[in-house]
Design an enzyme around this catalytic site. Structure first.
Site, PDB file in Angstrom:
ATOM      1  CB  SER A  33      -0.995   0.054   1.197  1.00 58.03           C
ATOM      2  OG  SER A  33      -0.206   0.305   2.280  1.00 58.03           O
ATOM      3  CE  LYS A  76      -3.444   2.059   4.122  1.00 55.69           C
ATOM      4  NZ  LYS A  76      -3.088   0.956   3.480  1.00 55.69           N
TER       5      LYS A  76
END
Length: 167
Positions: A33, A76
């Site tokens: 990710s 993230k």
């Protein structure tokens, strides 16, 4: 002499445990990710300080507990700040109508997850840098991460050795 060596070893170990319990966090990125910025399997040293609401800025890379999976830690990039309207459209991201920097993303973004997201007060909107392969705010049932769920700020890639760098 052996007893003294053991005491020094034990003291260093206790200090290290305390530091990593209260000051630092070592995390391993298990997915793609954040590819482009952090490779799968990358080891990251994070700080547990600097994660108060007044310290968090757009584009910070943070470790947090996602609202839909309270037992997990995610890493993230902060894209949306409290009270903003985030629009993901045509491979680009906008905050309150202004196009955001996408230079750190891993290639062109597909249209999956396009939409308008109104970030709640006291919450943040997160995207992975590998937008085409990231389970992030766009896809969660509860889209926004409360400030209380933020655990640490990523500071340094320490492994693999070929990728050592500050974040």
């Amino acid at each position: 002499m052996k007893k003294r060596g053991f005491i020094i070893y034990a003291a260093v170990l206790i200090i290290a445990v305390i530091l990593f319990k209260f000051v630092f966090m070592l995390t391993v990125v298990p997915t793609q990710s954040m590819a482009g910025t952090i490779d799968t399997g990358g080891h990251i040293i994070c700080s547990r300080y600097g994660v108060e609401e007044e310290d968090i800025e757009r584009y910070d890379v943070l470790v947090f507990t996602p609202p839909d999976e309270p037992g997990m830690f995610y890493i993230k990039r902060v894209i949306g700040l409290p009270g903003e309207t985030i629009e993901v459209r045509d491979g680009k991201v906008y905050a309150d109508g202004q196009e955001l920097d996408g230079s750190f993303t891993n290639g062109p973004q597909n249209r999956k997850g396009d939409g308008v997201y109104r970030v709640l007060e006291g919450c943040y909107f997160f995207l992975g840098d590998n937008r085409n392969n990231s389970n992030d705010s766009r896809f969660w049932k509860s889209k926004y991460v409360p400030a209380a769920n933020i655990k640490a700020k990523a500071r340094f890639i320490c492994f693999p050795l070929t990728r050592i760098d500050w974040l």
